[in-house]
Motif scaffolding. Structure first.
Motif, PDB file in Angstrom:
ATOM      1  N   MET A   1       0.845  -1.186   0.000  1.00  0.00           N
ATOM      2  CA  MET A   1       0.000   0.000   0.000  1.00  0.00           C
ATOM      3  C   MET A   1       0.886   1.243   0.000  1.00  0.00           C
ATOM      4  O   MET A   1       1.905   1.276   0.678  1.00  0.00           O
ATOM      5  N   THR A   2       0.441   2.223  -0.740  1.00  0.00           N
ATOM      6  CA  THR A   2       1.133   3.499  -0.800  1.00  0.00           C
ATOM      7  C   THR A   2       0.171   4.575  -0.322  1.00  0.00           C
ATOM      8  O   THR A   2      -0.989   4.607  -0.736  1.00  0.00           O
ATOM      9  N   LYS A   3       0.659   5.428   0.534  1.00  0.00           N
ATOM     10  CA  LYS A   3      -0.163   6.534   1.024  1.00  0.00           C
ATOM     11  C   LYS A   3      -0.056   7.696   0.040  1.00  0.00           C
ATOM     12  O   LYS A   3       1.044   8.138  -0.289  1.00  0.00           O
ATOM     13  N   LEU A   4      -1.207   8.157  -0.439  1.00  0.00           N
ATOM     14  CA  LEU A   4      -1.267   9.329  -1.301  1.00  0.00           C
ATOM     15  C   LEU A   4      -1.831  10.481  -0.486  1.00  0.00           C
ATOM     16  O   LEU A   4      -2.821  10.312   0.230  1.00  0.00           O
ATOM     17  N   VAL A   5      -1.194  11.632  -0.597  1.00  0.00           N
ATOM     18  CA  VAL A   5      -1.621  12.820   0.133  1.00  0.00           C
ATOM     19  C   VAL A   5      -1.874  13.918  -0.892  1.00  0.00           C
ATOM     20  O   VAL A   5      -1.043  14.149  -1.784  1.00  0.00           O
ATOM     21  N   TYR A   6      -3.023  14.574  -0.760  1.00  0.00           N
ATOM     22  CA  TYR A   6      -3.417  15.606  -1.718  1.00  0.00           C
ATOM     23  C   TYR A   6      -3.491  16.957  -1.010  1.00  0.00           C
ATOM     24  O   TYR A   6      -3.978  17.045   0.118  1.00  0.00           O
ATOM     25  N   PHE A   7      -3.031  18.010  -1.700  1.00  0.00           N
ATOM     26  CA  PHE A   7      -3.007  19.341  -1.107  1.00  0.00           C
ATOM     27  C   PHE A   7      -3.745  20.358  -1.976  1.00  0.00           C
ATOM     28  O   PHE A   7      -3.859  20.185  -3.187  1.00  0.00           O
ATOM     29  N   ALA A   8      -4.209  21.422  -1.320  1.00  0.00           N
ATOM     30  CA  ALA A   8      -4.824  22.600  -1.960  1.00  0.00           C
ATOM     31  C   ALA A   8      -5.974  22.186  -2.871  1.00  0.00           C
ATOM     32  O   ALA A   8      -6.811  21.385  -2.479  1.00  0.00           O
ATOM     33  N   TRP A   9      -6.029  22.746  -4.090  1.00  0.00           N
ATOM     34  CA  TRP A   9      -7.189  22.457  -4.929  1.00  0.00           C
ATOM     35  C   TRP A   9      -7.213  21.022  -5.444  1.00  0.00           C
ATOM     36  O   TRP A   9      -8.262  20.524  -5.830  1.00  0.00           O
ATOM     37  N   VAL A  10      -6.099  20.324  -5.422  1.00  0.00           N
ATOM     38  CA  VAL A  10      -6.128  18.896  -5.777  1.00  0.00           C
ATOM     39  C   VAL A  10      -6.990  18.163  -4.741  1.00  0.00           C
ATOM     40  O   VAL A  10      -7.881  17.387  -5.093  1.00  0.00           O
ATOM     41  N   GLU A  12      -9.282  19.497  -2.760  1.00  0.00           N
ATOM     42  CA  GLU A  12     -10.667  19.964  -2.858  1.00  0.00           C
ATOM     43  C   GLU A  12     -11.416  19.269  -3.987  1.00  0.00           C
ATOM     44  O   GLU A  12     -12.572  18.878  -3.824  1.00  0.00           O
ATOM     45  N   ARG A  13     -10.774  19.110  -5.119  1.00  0.00           N
ATOM     46  CA  ARG A  13     -11.449  18.493  -6.270  1.00  0.00           C
ATOM     47  C   ARG A  13     -11.630  16.986  -6.109  1.00  0.00           C
ATOM     48  O   ARG A  13     -12.637  16.438  -6.529  1.00  0.00           O
ATOM     49  N   ILE A  14     -10.647  16.316  -5.492  1.00  0.00           N
ATOM     50  CA  ILE A  14     -10.774  14.873  -5.273  1.00  0.00           C
ATOM     51  C   ILE A  14     -11.752  14.592  -4.138  1.00  0.00           C
ATOM     52  O   ILE A  14     -12.466  13.601  -4.153  1.00  0.00           O
ATOM     53  N   GLY A  15     -11.780  15.490  -3.162  1.00  0.00           N
ATOM     54  CA  GLY A  15     -12.727  15.329  -2.063  1.00  0.00           C
ATOM     55  C   GLY A  15     -12.177  14.599  -0.853  1.00  0.00           C
ATOM     56  O   GLY A  15     -12.922  14.172   0.022  1.00  0.00           O
ATOM     57  N   LYS A  16     -10.852  14.434  -0.808  1.00  0.00           N
ATOM     58  CA  LYS A  16     -10.223  13.807   0.355  1.00  0.00           C
ATOM     59  C   LYS A  16      -8.777  14.278   0.440  1.00  0.00           C
ATOM     60  O   LYS A  16      -8.164  14.620  -0.564  1.00  0.00           O
TER      61      LYS A  16
END
Length: 84
Positions: A1-10, A12-16
């Motif tokens: 498993m790989t942890k993905l972390v999303y920031f800012a508008w990325v 917001e658009r993905i929703g998590k």
């Protein structure tokens, strides 16, 4: 498993803000990852539609889209940053 972390508008658009996923064997570079994520649904496709501007960090080290992500524990995706 790989942890993905999303920031800012990325994020917001993905929703998590983050998730853990099993990456397919074919996903070897940052560019491969972006293409793969865009197939996961409309929200991913929208967040990553301008994939060339998305910045990628592997285990908190910035990488180019053509660099390997093999063995990454954490991958962060974020838009270009401005600052002063």
């Amino acid at each position: 498993m790989t942890k993905l972390v999303y920031f800012a508008w990325v994020r917001e658009r993905i929703g998590k803000g983050e998730e853990e996923i099993d990456l397919p064997a074919a996903v070897k570079t940052g560019a491969d990852l972006l293409r793969h994520l865009k197939t996961r649904g409309e929200e991913y496709a929208h967040a990553l539609e301008h994939e060339k501007v998305i910045c990628i960090a592997v285990d908190q080290e910035h990488v180019e889209h053509d660099e390997t992500i093999a063995g990454a524990r954490e991958i962060a995706l974020f838009p270009p940053m401005t600052g002063g």
